[in-house]
Design a protein around this motif. Structure first.
Motif, PDB file in Angstrom:
ATOM      1  N   CYS A 181     -38.333 -12.491 -51.520  1.00 33.93           N
ATOM      2  CA  CYS A 181     -37.477 -13.240 -50.608  1.00 33.93           C
ATOM      3  C   CYS A 181     -36.981 -14.507 -51.290  1.00 33.93           C
ATOM      4  CB  CYS A 181     -38.257 -13.591 -49.334  1.00 33.93           C
ATOM      5  SG  CYS A 181     -37.317 -14.547 -48.132  1.00 33.93           S
ATOM      6  N   SER A 182     -35.713 -14.817 -51.136  1.00 35.52           N
ATOM      7  CA  SER A 182     -35.176 -16.066 -51.668  1.00 35.52           C
ATOM      8  C   SER A 182     -35.525 -17.212 -50.725  1.00 35.52           C
ATOM      9  CB  SER A 182     -33.658 -15.960 -51.836  1.00 35.52           C
ATOM     10  OG  SER A 182     -33.035 -15.664 -50.602  1.00 35.52           O
ATOM     11  N   ASN A 183     -35.737 -18.397 -51.312  1.00 36.30           N
ATOM     12  CA  ASN A 183     -36.161 -19.574 -50.544  1.00 36.30           C
ATOM     13  C   ASN A 183     -37.418 -19.248 -49.744  1.00 36.30           C
ATOM     14  OD1 ASN A 183     -35.942 -22.259 -49.737  1.00 36.30           O
ATOM     15  ND2 ASN A 183     -34.630 -21.773 -47.981  1.00 36.30           N
ATOM     16  N   ALA A 184     -38.375 -18.615 -50.410  1.00 40.72           N
ATOM     17  CA  ALA A 184     -39.500 -17.979 -49.730  1.00 40.72           C
ATOM     18  C   ALA A 184     -40.380 -18.946 -48.956  1.00 40.72           C
ATOM     19  CB  ALA A 184     -40.349 -17.211 -50.749  1.00 40.72           C
ATOM     20  N   ASN A 185     -40.625 -20.144 -49.501  1.00 39.62           N
ATOM     21  CA  ASN A 185     -41.567 -21.026 -48.811  1.00 39.62           C
ATOM     22  C   ASN A 185     -40.982 -21.677 -47.562  1.00 39.62           C
ATOM     23  OD1 ASN A 185     -39.875 -22.611 -50.329  1.00 39.62           O
ATOM     24  ND2 ASN A 185     -41.473 -23.898 -51.209  1.00 39.62           N
ATOM     25  N   ILE A 186     -39.721 -21.384 -47.250  1.00 34.35           N
ATOM     26  CA  ILE A 186     -39.125 -21.781 -45.974  1.00 34.35           C
ATOM     27  C   ILE A 186     -38.730 -20.556 -45.161  1.00 34.35           C
ATOM     28  CG2 ILE A 186     -37.186 -22.958 -44.870  1.00 34.35           C
ATOM     29  CD1 ILE A 186     -37.175 -24.941 -47.141  1.00 34.35           C
ATOM     30  N   ALA A 187     -38.060 -19.604 -45.816  1.00 34.68           N
ATOM     31  CA  ALA A 187     -37.568 -18.430 -45.094  1.00 34.68           C
ATOM     32  C   ALA A 187     -38.702 -17.550 -44.580  1.00 34.68           C
ATOM     33  CB  ALA A 187     -36.644 -17.619 -46.004  1.00 34.68           C
ATOM     34  N   SER A 188     -39.743 -17.340 -45.394  1.00 28.10           N
ATOM     35  CA  SER A 188     -40.832 -16.448 -44.979  1.00 28.10           C
ATOM     36  C   SER A 188     -41.608 -16.982 -43.778  1.00 28.10           C
ATOM     37  CB  SER A 188     -41.769 -16.174 -46.160  1.00 28.10           C
ATOM     38  OG  SER A 188     -41.114 -15.411 -47.152  1.00 28.10           O
ATOM     39  N   PRO A 189     -42.040 -18.259 -43.770  1.00 32.75           N
ATOM     40  CA  PRO A 189     -42.717 -18.759 -42.569  1.00 32.75           C
ATOM     41  C   PRO A 189     -41.824 -18.757 -41.337  1.00 32.75           C
ATOM     42  CG  PRO A 189     -42.383 -20.535 -44.151  1.00 32.75           C
ATOM     43  CD  PRO A 189     -42.086 -19.259 -44.855  1.00 32.75           C
ATOM     44  N   ARG A 190     -40.547 -19.053 -41.523  1.00 31.27           N
ATOM     45  CA  ARG A 190     -39.630 -18.984 -40.378  1.00 31.27           C
ATOM     46  C   ARG A 190     -39.554 -17.566 -39.824  1.00 31.27           C
ATOM     47  NH1 ARG A 190     -34.464 -22.699 -42.393  1.00 31.27           N
ATOM     48  NH2 ARG A 190     -35.409 -24.746 -41.935  1.00 31.27           N
ATOM     49  N   ALA A 191     -39.536 -16.583 -40.715  1.00 27.01           N
ATOM     50  CA  ALA A 191     -39.481 -15.193 -40.273  1.00 27.01           C
ATOM     51  C   ALA A 191     -40.742 -14.804 -39.504  1.00 27.01           C
ATOM     52  CB  ALA A 191     -39.282 -14.268 -41.477  1.00 27.01           C
ATOM     53  N   ILE A 192     -41.903 -15.340 -39.932  1.00 23.56           N
ATOM     54  CA  ILE A 192     -43.152 -15.062 -39.230  1.00 23.56           C
ATOM     55  C   ILE A 192     -43.086 -15.567 -37.791  1.00 23.56           C
ATOM     56  CG2 ILE A 192     -45.604 -15.677 -39.086  1.00 23.56           C
ATOM     57  CD1 ILE A 192     -45.654 -15.696 -42.150  1.00 23.56           C
ATOM     58  N   VAL A 193     -42.700 -16.837 -37.620  1.00 25.29           N
ATOM     59  CA  VAL A 193     -42.658 -17.439 -36.286  1.00 25.29           C
ATOM     60  C   VAL A 193     -41.564 -16.809 -35.443  1.00 25.29           C
ATOM     61  CG1 VAL A 193     -42.305 -19.590 -35.022  1.00 25.29           C
ATOM     62  CG2 VAL A 193     -43.619 -19.596 -37.139  1.00 25.29           C
ATOM     63  N   LEU A 194     -40.416 -16.531 -36.053  1.00 23.29           N
ATOM     64  CA  LEU A 194     -39.308 -15.916 -35.326  1.00 23.29           C
ATOM     65  C   LEU A 194     -39.696 -14.531 -34.818  1.00 23.29           C
ATOM     66  CD1 LEU A 194     -36.339 -16.185 -34.471  1.00 23.29           C
ATOM     67  CD2 LEU A 194     -35.690 -15.178 -36.660  1.00 23.29           C
ATOM     68  N   THR A 195     -40.398 -13.776 -35.654  1.00 21.92           N
ATOM     69  CA  THR A 195     -40.839 -12.442 -35.256  1.00 21.92           C
ATOM     70  C   THR A 195     -41.807 -12.509 -34.087  1.00 21.92           C
ATOM     71  OG1 THR A 195     -40.596 -11.621 -37.519  1.00 21.92           O
ATOM     72  CG2 THR A 195     -41.935 -10.304 -36.031  1.00 21.92           C
ATOM     73  N   SER A 196     -42.793 -13.391 -34.195  1.00 15.06           N
ATOM     74  CA  SER A 196     -43.800 -13.502 -33.146  1.00 15.06           C
ATOM     75  C   SER A 196     -43.197 -13.986 -31.832  1.00 15.06           C
ATOM     76  CB  SER A 196     -44.908 -14.465 -33.600  1.00 15.06           C
ATOM     77  OG  SER A 196     -45.892 -14.590 -32.605  1.00 15.06           O
ATOM     78  N   ALA A 197     -42.324 -14.996 -31.901  1.00 17.73           N
ATOM     79  CA  ALA A 197     -41.725 -15.544 -30.681  1.00 17.73           C
ATOM     80  C   ALA A 197     -40.779 -14.543 -30.023  1.00 17.73           C
ATOM     81  CB  ALA A 197     -40.983 -16.839 -31.011  1.00 17.73           C
ATOM     82  N   THR A 198     -39.924 -13.926 -30.825  1.00 19.84           N
ATOM     83  CA  THR A 198     -38.995 -12.938 -30.282  1.00 19.84           C
ATOM     84  C   THR A 198     -39.743 -11.752 -29.694  1.00 19.84           C
ATOM     85  OG1 THR A 198     -37.362 -13.562 -31.959  1.00 19.84           O
ATOM     86  CG2 THR A 198     -37.003 -11.478 -30.809  1.00 19.84           C
ATOM     87  N   GLY A 199     -40.750 -11.285 -30.424  1.00 16.14           N
ATOM     88  CA  GLY A 199     -41.543 -10.165 -29.931  1.00 16.14           C
ATOM     89  C   GLY A 199     -42.277 -10.496 -28.656  1.00 16.14           C
ATOM     90  N   GLY A 200     -42.816 -11.712 -28.574  1.00 16.70           N
ATOM     91  CA  GLY A 200     -43.545 -12.107 -27.383  1.00 16.70           C
ATOM     92  C   GLY A 200     -42.673 -12.149 -26.147  1.00 16.70           C
ATOM     93  N   ILE A 201     -41.466 -12.715 -26.280  1.00 12.00           N
ATOM     94  CA  ILE A 201     -40.570 -12.849 -25.132  1.00 12.00           C
ATOM     95  C   ILE A 201     -40.048 -11.491 -24.667  1.00 12.00           C
ATOM     96  CG2 ILE A 201     -38.349 -13.769 -24.383  1.00 12.00           C
ATOM     97  CD1 ILE A 201     -38.881 -16.151 -26.302  1.00 12.00           C
ATOM     98  N   PHE A 202     -39.484 -10.728 -25.597  1.00 11.78           N
ATOM     99  CA  PHE A 202     -38.912  -9.445 -25.206  1.00 11.78           C
ATOM    100  C   PHE A 202     -39.987  -8.423 -24.852  1.00 11.78           C
ATOM    101  CE2 PHE A 202     -35.216 -11.366 -27.122  1.00 11.78           C
ATOM    102  CZ  PHE A 202     -34.165 -10.870 -26.360  1.00 11.78           C
ATOM    103  N   GLY A 203     -41.153  -8.541 -25.474  1.00  7.77           N
ATOM    104  CA  GLY A 203     -42.249  -7.660 -25.105  1.00  7.77           C
ATOM    105  C   GLY A 203     -42.689  -7.876 -23.668  1.00  7.77           C
ATOM    106  N   TRP A 204     -42.676  -9.128 -23.232  1.00  7.40           N
ATOM    107  CA  TRP A 204     -43.060  -9.427 -21.853  1.00  7.40           C
ATOM    108  C   TRP A 204     -42.045  -8.851 -20.872  1.00  7.40           C
ATOM    109  CZ3 TRP A 204     -41.686 -13.668 -18.215  1.00  7.40           C
ATOM    110  CH2 TRP A 204     -42.573 -13.725 -17.144  1.00  7.40           C
ATOM    111  N   PHE A 205     -40.757  -8.960 -21.221  1.00  6.43           N
ATOM    112  CA  PHE A 205     -39.734  -8.359 -20.359  1.00  6.43           C
ATOM    113  C   PHE A 205     -39.953  -6.852 -20.213  1.00  6.43           C
ATOM    114  CE2 PHE A 205     -36.523 -11.880 -21.631  1.00  6.43           C
ATOM    115  CZ  PHE A 205     -37.075 -12.723 -20.673  1.00  6.43           C
ATOM    116  N   LEU A 206     -40.291  -6.186 -21.308  1.00  5.70           N
ATOM    117  CA  LEU A 206     -40.543  -4.753 -21.266  1.00  5.70           C
ATOM    118  C   LEU A 206     -41.762  -4.454 -20.400  1.00  5.70           C
ATOM    119  CD1 LEU A 206     -39.873  -1.902 -22.232  1.00  5.70           C
ATOM    120  CD2 LEU A 206     -41.235  -2.347 -24.284  1.00  5.70           C
TER     121      LEU A 206
END
Length: 576
Positions: free
Chosen positions: A295-320
């Motif tokens: 991943c390019s810009n890994a020490n910023i992009a990778s942690p952001r992807a972790i939090v974005l995945t968890s937050a997005t999954g949590g919200i939409f998972g609850w709707f489901l």
């Protein structure tokens, strides 16, 4: 070896040029703080500099961005197929109450784990991620053991990911066939064969070049998200409960207040046991950590992807969860249906057949992409651990294919083991459920060991990366550790107790996860402690500020020439 005058001149040029000492990089490294990673044949970019400061030479193309990394992670998360595959536990243990407010409670703990992991990822963006962090942060002398336990537990998560996902997908495909032809009843043997077929397809797909993988998983993730939104809208809009003499939706008092007696334990414990569905569904957010070397810009992009995945999954998972909780008709009938797949059986209770087939089709396609994403992430973990000689025959599994520049050998190593694990399918749904239980408990153990060490044992040897929690780091990590400490024993409880407990109803997590981990621990004390010293540096580094200038490490990746530095030692294991 000592540096010649020429090397000393070169050393001066390196110090004044782009190359910086480890103490100047925003990383927590196994290299001593005054070292300068060095390679006379190349000029590193910013990402390669960070990786070199961690002790590893660049071996992959950095063709993942924040978006494509998130796409792989979201595909591995696979909300729709994950939910469908684990509905037996999420709804079967505590009913709709566990699905509604239970999901919210679980997500608080899970989000704390994800954010704490993201902080580690920013500080140590390597494929070995969690294992590397445990080695570096552990107190003096404990680094190798901490890395050993973290690595093997995390590997068990990865190695069971694709088999369990593909088992769920295969079960849905056969359930769809049964809906089309009511006389057809799927067998365990047919489910195993179809699961194996999916594993082989994903093995070929995961052996492709990084650019191809990034594009494929972008498509898969976009499809996963679109399918999830479509299903969330389609279920409440398309339900035919009224035509069946029922209210359009179940009253809220029942949805939020009724706890289905799916276990012999008190209602509160049953709700906690239902969290296995939440935990397993939400366990894919660590994928950006393992893809950080691509991943390019890994020490910023990778942690952001972790939090974005968890937050997005949590919200939409609850709707489901909500739309299913408000439309399910008979939980017991869905769990015991001849279709062999509770999600398909639930849909048949409240939807017209054509709508059921459409939803199942979307779920199956999403599950297919999810399985492939799981195999990609698993291969990177296997490569990272083989690079440090954790496995027998590691020299084969750590090879990077010169054509695709991906760890093809690691892909097929995982694929063969995954097919062997899928033999559990022949034991029936309860035995196959061990795959899901292992994924949940092994993930939590691996995710939390480095977080626990950082919160309770780190004394100045953690250097935060550019993405960090600041003053919220300690409370967030504490909540994460407390949640995991509560859930690990809960995940090992059987659904029944007393005289009703037999081999068929036993929770096999203790044996299937605990057995291998006990073996690994015995292996450590008998033999592995003699040769396993944690992350194995494979990059040249100039030793500065140590009394004399020396050059350690070699340019090749052979285990004979790589420098071993035990994690957790005060002078070698961390930065000041």
């Amino acid at each position: 070896m000592s540096l010649s005058p020429h090397n000393a001149d070169r050393n001066a040029s390196v110090t004044s040029g782009r190359h910086k000492s480890v103490s100047q990089e925003p990383v927590t490294s196994v290299l001593p703080g005054g070292d300068i990673p060095y390679d006379p044949s190349r000029e590193w970019n910013a990402d390669e500099e960070v990786l070199a400061a961690l002790g590893y030479k660049p071996e992959f193309k950095r063709e993942f961005s924040l978006f494509t990394t998130f796409c792989v992670s979201f595909a591995v998360l696979g909300l729709l197929p994950s939910f469908a595959s684990t509905l037996y536990y999420g709804m079967g243990y505590a009913g709709t109450a566990g699905m509604t407010w239970g999901w919210i409670v679980a997500m608080v703990g899970i989000q704390c784990v994800a954010m704490s992991m993201a902080e580690l990822c920013s500080s140590m963006p390597t494929s070995g991620g969690l294992y590397y962090a445990s080695a570096v942060l552990a107190p003096g002398g404990w680094g190798p053991l901490a890395a050993w336990l973290t690595g093997w537990s995390n590997w068990m998560v990865q190695i069971t990911g694709a088999p369990s996902v593909n088992y769920g997908t295969a079960a849905m495909i056969l359930a769809a066939a049964s809906i089309r032809n009511p006389d057809y009843v799927p067998t365990d043997y047919q489910t195993f064969l179809l699961t194996t077929f999916l594993m082989i397809i994903h093995g070929f797909m995961s052996s492709m070049p990084t650019r191809w993988l990034a594009k494929t998983n972008s498509v898969g993730s976009i499809f996963n998200f679109i399918a999830l939104v479509v299903v969330i809208i389609l279920i409440p809009a398309g339900t035919d409960r009224v035509a069946r003499g029922l209210t359009k939706f179940t009253p809220s008092s029942e949805v939020w207040g009724d706890i289905y007696p799916g276990t012999d334990f008190p209602a509160g414990v049953s709700v906690l046991m239902s969290f296995i569905g939440v935990i397993w569904t939400m366990s894919g957010y660590d994928s950006p950590f393992h893809l950080s070397e691509e991943c390019s810009n890994a020490n910023i992009a990778s942690p952001r992807a972790i939090v974005l995945t968890s937050a997005t999954g949590g919200i939409f998972g609850w709707f489901l969860q909500l739309v299913v909780a408000y439309t399910v008709v008979d939980i017991g009938a869905a769990l015991d249906s001849d279709l062999g797949q509770p999600f398909a059986a639930y849909l048949m209770q409240c939807m017209p057949q054509k709508t059921v087939e459409a939803i199942l089709s979307l779920t199956i396609i999403a599950g297919f992409f999810m399985g492939q994403g799981c195999m990609i992430a698993a291969s990177r973990v296997t490569f990272a651990y083989a690079r440090d000689d954790c496995f027998p025959l590691s020299k084969y599994w750590k090879k990077v294919n010169p054509i695709t520049q991906t760890p093809v050998n690691a892909v097929w190593f995982n694929c063969i083991i995954g097919i062997a694990l899928d033999l559990l399918v022949l034991g029936g749904p309860l035995v196959a459920g061990a795959l899901f239980s292992i994924g949940a408990i092994a993930a939590f153990v691996a995710f939390t060991i480095p977080i626990f060490i950082k919160v309770f044992f780190t004394r100045g040897n953690f250097r935060a990366g550019p993405w960090n929690l600041g003053r919220f780091s300690l409370p967030c990590g504490t909540v994460a550790c407390a949640f995991v400490a509560l859930m690990v024993p809960i995940l090992c409880l059987p659904a029944v107790t007393g005289s009703d407990l037999d081999a068929a109803s036993m929770n096999w997590t203790c044996l299937v996860y605990g057995g291998p981990m006990l073996t690994i621990l015995i292996w450590w004390f008998v033999d592995a402690h003699k040769w396993f010293k944690g992350p194995k540096v494979n990059v040249d580094h100039l030793m500065l500020g140590q009394g004399e200038n020396t050059l350690e490490g070699k340019g090749d990746d052979s285990s004979e020439n790589a420098t071993e530095i035990p994690g957790g030692s005060k002078d070698k294991g961390a930065l000041a």
